[in-house]
Enzyme design. Structure first.
Site, PDB file in Angstrom:
ATOM      1  CG  ASP A   1      -4.463  -6.030   2.850  1.00 37.43           C
ATOM      2  OD1 ASP A   1      -5.284  -6.629   3.661  1.00 37.43           O
ATOM      3  OD2 ASP A   1      -4.014  -5.479   2.240  1.00 37.43           O
TER       4      ASP A   1
ATOM      5  CE  LYS B   1      -8.401  -4.264   9.053  1.00 37.86           C
ATOM      6  NZ  LYS B   1      -7.713  -4.065   7.553  1.00 37.86           N
TER       7      LYS B   1
ATOM      8  CD  GLU C   1      -3.649  -3.939   7.824  1.00 38.84           C
ATOM      9  OE1 GLU C   1      -3.283  -2.292   7.435  1.00 38.84           O
ATOM     10  OE2 GLU C   1      -4.434  -4.519   7.278  1.00 38.84           O
TER      11      GLU C   1
ATOM     12  CG  ASP D   1      -1.269   1.346   5.205  1.00 37.73           C
ATOM     13  OD1 ASP D   1      -2.326   1.085   4.124  1.00 37.73           O
ATOM     14  OD2 ASP D   1      -1.135  -0.109   6.171  1.00 37.73           O
TER      15      ASP D   1
END
Lengths: 622, 177
Positions: free
Chosen positions: A25, A87, A184, A206
């Site tokens: 992850d 990210k 994800e 999420d």
């Protein structure tokens, strides 16, 4: 296992050799690595026992690199060389980055993907991410006791093609074999669904450090089918920190703080946010470099008020995703919460209100994505061969289109189409003797090119010269199971394959990746050869094993002559594999792949026929 | 030697070639095929297998997408029957249908200009049920009468309604943002 004795002597005799695989992850604020051990998915800790690795990379003047906690500790003292939340920059241009003014980095404002100038030179977000991946892979290899066969890396479902490609490039630079880029929310659903043997329609909400995803999944008989997905790839817990940070500046009457103070205040803002999950109020007490002092108290209610607009930004995607799936909130059987930011009470309240039910929080929202990724990595590595294994069917989150006259977009592939998907379109030339043609591919839902993301410009060359309008060029857009686009083109009347060259708008070119790979190897030249040899031996073993199994299962599909040829090529590869020439091994691998290509086609064929035959049988029984 | 990837979608799923489709049988055939051909089943295999798996899975998805929705299924049946539905070129539509088109369009336009979400949603529902009536007609034309030219005209009407449906969706989405 007597059947296996027909394999060549000395060939792998362990048909179910366990292949080492891990799920990663790669998060905005924290990253994790997990693996399946004795049938159970576990997150792997570092030597201090911590499973979460802060996604922070620091480049030091002496040429060394720190990743994780150590880097995070230095971020107030060395902000310029300490990269957080990288990210957010993946596959993004300088103009796309929000809050640039409060970031202490030395951005390089070039075309394409944003770059950062550090003490070790200019770094792309891809290179920074690769450092995080390397640390996680090393952790997994140390824990598992051998090199990884492959990894599954998770990405936000709402990541576009450029962001996905950047993630895959980072893995390549880190020397990892990517089995799949997994969305994800889908990874979280795997961890939840398999745990609870659930059936029905589920929503996954999420909210991570920097991204927001919402997916609707249908779970039935081992199939996890994503019906629709939506989200915001630039919305996350970071934004709540930032909002609180602005509130502090405002209340304490601080106008532009020094970059050190800004860092300090941001840390305190995050701590206060986390405190408010458990407490009704939080005190923010920060001594500043200017000898001033910030001393404020914020209540849970105030925090909910100042961040309400952010919570609202997650509601619109919820409506859209339901409409796309053709469902209403009452149809949803369960809502899974993923990501540390979903711990905030006012988020849970908003989600519960929207769906009319309390969301599920029984798995750790920080770990559930990595756990699901590890389970999927175990399957993809081929460690389970049970026929009734589960299967994930995922979708493309954003439509793909082509630029047409007047800056308009013509949709080629619609959002929420199940992957893999391909679409072919025919074009013609408009000039006599025209041999080249250009396409601009964009991603997004809007009608104008400038409102969509530019993905790449494709140039077709080698079209046979013909009269204007006579050429029929068929361009095929293929999106694979990772959600990545590739383009091929063929002139239909002559059958000539046109050459396609790609210029990604926000990505790295193949040359750049090659250079980065080379740079990474420079420090250890002999290491490079050893690694290449190891990789090729690995690949050869994989192919030999797979071929042996295929021959056992479907050997009757081959004539004796065909069988003899394959056996010979296999023996040759076995010999090469024992040597130390990685180029020769590569050639042997390619030869075996060629020799078994037709065999692979026949096997797939047989399998499809079996699927149909089996189904008809079931129907008769029923 | 290999199964033609371009074979008839009905045959691919082992279903009879007709408009009325057993949705459960279609879905279960879709799942069974993916259990064999999906790239995830071949991720640990050599590149040749992966490539073939992607081609197959792409075709299975295309076939499912085409057969699942009544309109695309009807257009596909027309294509198999060699009938050009002439969606863009054929203007020979009944005056009655043209009138109907105009009325729908005006209603949608008015609701959009007035930003009347409720009215747009009502139109959405009405269009949907009008569309469902056409499914019955298609079934009659394809499966009972085997009258492809009537089926083609019904398909054109359905096509128009879905386009309008799409415009309503876009209008609703724009009002939400």
């Amino acid at each position: 296992m007597a059947l296996l004795q027909i394999a060549e002597p000395g060939m792998g005799t362990e048909p179910h050799k366990h292949r080492l695989a891990a799920g990663i992850d790669l998060g905005t604020t924290n990253s994790l690595v997990a693996t399946v051990r004795n049938g159970i998915s576990v997150c792997l800790p570092d030597d201090t026992g911590a499973t979460m690795l802060p996604s922070v990379v620091r480049y030091l003047g002496d040429g060394s690199i720190q990743v994780g906690k150590q880097a995070l500790l230095a971020h107030a003292s060395d902000p310029r060389n300490t990269i957080l939340s990288v990210k957010r920059f993946m596959g993004r241009g300088f103009k796309d980055v929000a809050h640039v003014e409060t970031m202490p980095y030395d951005f390089v404002d070039t075309e394409g993907m944003v770059r950062l100038r550090t003490v070790q030179g200019v770094k792309s977000p891809v290179a920074v991410s690769a450092e995080i991946l390397k640390v996680l892979a090393t952790r997994a290899e140390a824990s598992l006791g051998g090199p990884l066969t492959g990894v599954v890396i998770t990405v936000p479902a709402y990541f576009d093609d450029a962001q996905r490609q950047a993630t895959k490039d980072a893995a390549q630079i880190a020397g990892l074999n990517v089995l799949r880029l997994l969305n994800e929310p889908t990874a979280a659903a795997v961890a939840y669904g398999l745990d609870n043997a659930s059936e029905g329609l589920y929503a996954v909400y999420d909210l991570g450090g920097g991204t927001f995803d919402l997916s609707i999944l249908k779970l039935s008989r081992g199939i996890f089918e994503v019906l629709a997905t939506n989200g915001d790839s630039a919305l996350g817990g970071d934004d709540f920190d930032h909002r609180l940070f602005c509130w502090i500046l405002d209340k304490a009457h601080i106008s532009p703080p020094s970059s050190q103070d800004a860092r300090r205040l941001l840390i305190k803002a995050r701590e206060a946010k986390e405190l408010l999950t458990a407490c009704e109020e939080a005190r923010i007490h920060v001594p500043l470099a200017s000898d001033e002092e910030v001393d404020l108290t914020i209540t849970r209610k105030e925090f909910a008020e100042i961040t309400e607009h952010l919570v609202r930004k997650t509601i619109a995607p919820m409506r859209k995703v339901l409409r796309d799936a053709g469902l209403s909130a009452e149809d949803i059987k369960g809502v899974v919460m993923v990501g540390g930011a979903t711990r905030m009470p006012h988020i849970q309240r908003a989600v519960a209100e929207f769906f009319g039910q309390e969301p599920l929080t029984n798995l750790d929202p920080d770990k559930v994505v990595a756990l699901g990724a590890a389970i999927q990595a175990d399957v993809l590595a081929g460690n389970r061969r049970n026929e009734d294994d589960w299967l994930l069917l995922d979708v493309i989150p954003l439509s793909l289109g082509l630029e047409t006259m007047g800056g308009l977009v013509e949709k080629v592939i619609q959002r929420n189409a199940t992957l893999p998907i391909a679409r072919a379109q025919e074009f013609t030339t408009f000039k006599d003797g025209q041999t080249a043609m250009a396409f601009h591919v964009v991603q997004g839902e809007r009608e104008l090119v400038r409102d969509c993301r530019s993905l790449a410009r494709f140039e077709l060359r080698g079209i046979p010269p013909m009269a204007a309008g006579a050429a029929r060029i068929r361009v095929t857009f293929q999106v694979d199971a990772d959600g990545l686009l590739s383009v091929t083109a063929r002139e239909m009347s002559s059958g000539v394959e046109a050459h396609v060259s790609v210029k990604p708008s926000y990505g790295l070119s193949d040359d750049e990746i090659a250079t980065m790979l080379h740079d990474g190897m420079e420090h250890a030249a002999e290491d490079k050869n050893a690694r290449a040899l190891q990789e090729q031996v690995f690949e050869a073993e994989r192919l030999l094993e797979a071929t042996t199994q295929a021959l056992v299962a479907d050997g009757e599909l081959l004539s004796p002559e065909e069988r003899k040829l394959i056996d010979e090529v296999m023996s040759r590869l076995l010999e090469l594999k024992a040597g130390s020439d990685h180029h020769a091994i590569r050639k042997g691998i390619d030869a075996l792949a060629r020799a078994t290509d037709d065999f692979a086609a026949r096997r797939m064929d047989k399998s499809v026929r079996a699927a149909l035959a089996g189904r008809k049988l079931n129907e008769i029984e029923a | 030697m290999t199964i033609d990837l371009q074979q008839d979608f009905f045959a691919l799923f082992g279903l009879p070639r007709r408009f009325e489709v057993d949705e459960l049988a279609l879905e279960s055939a879709y799942h069974d095929l993916h259990a064999r051909v999906h790239p995830d089943r071949h991720a640990h295999l050599p590149d040749a297998d992966k490539r073939r798996a992607m081609q197959w899975a792409t075709q299975v998805n295309e076939a499912f997408r085409t057969l699942r929705k009544p309109l695309s299924r009807a257009l596909y049946l027309l294509e198999l029957g060699g009938v050009d539905a002439g969606l863009e070129t054929n203007t020979a539509m009944s005056p009655e249908f043209l009138m109907e088109q105009m009325e729908w369009r005006e209603a949608v336009e008015e609701a959009r200009e007035a930003a009347d979400v409720e009215e747009l949603e009502k139109l959405h529902q009405r269009l949907r049920s009008a569309g469902k009536d056409l499914y019955g007609k298609l079934q009659q034309s394809f499966d009972a009468d085997r009258d492809l030219s009537t089926a083609a005209e019904t398909a054109r009407r359905l096509m128009f309604m879905e386009k309008l449906q799409h415009e309503i969706d876009n209008a609703l989405e724009a009002l939400e943002d």
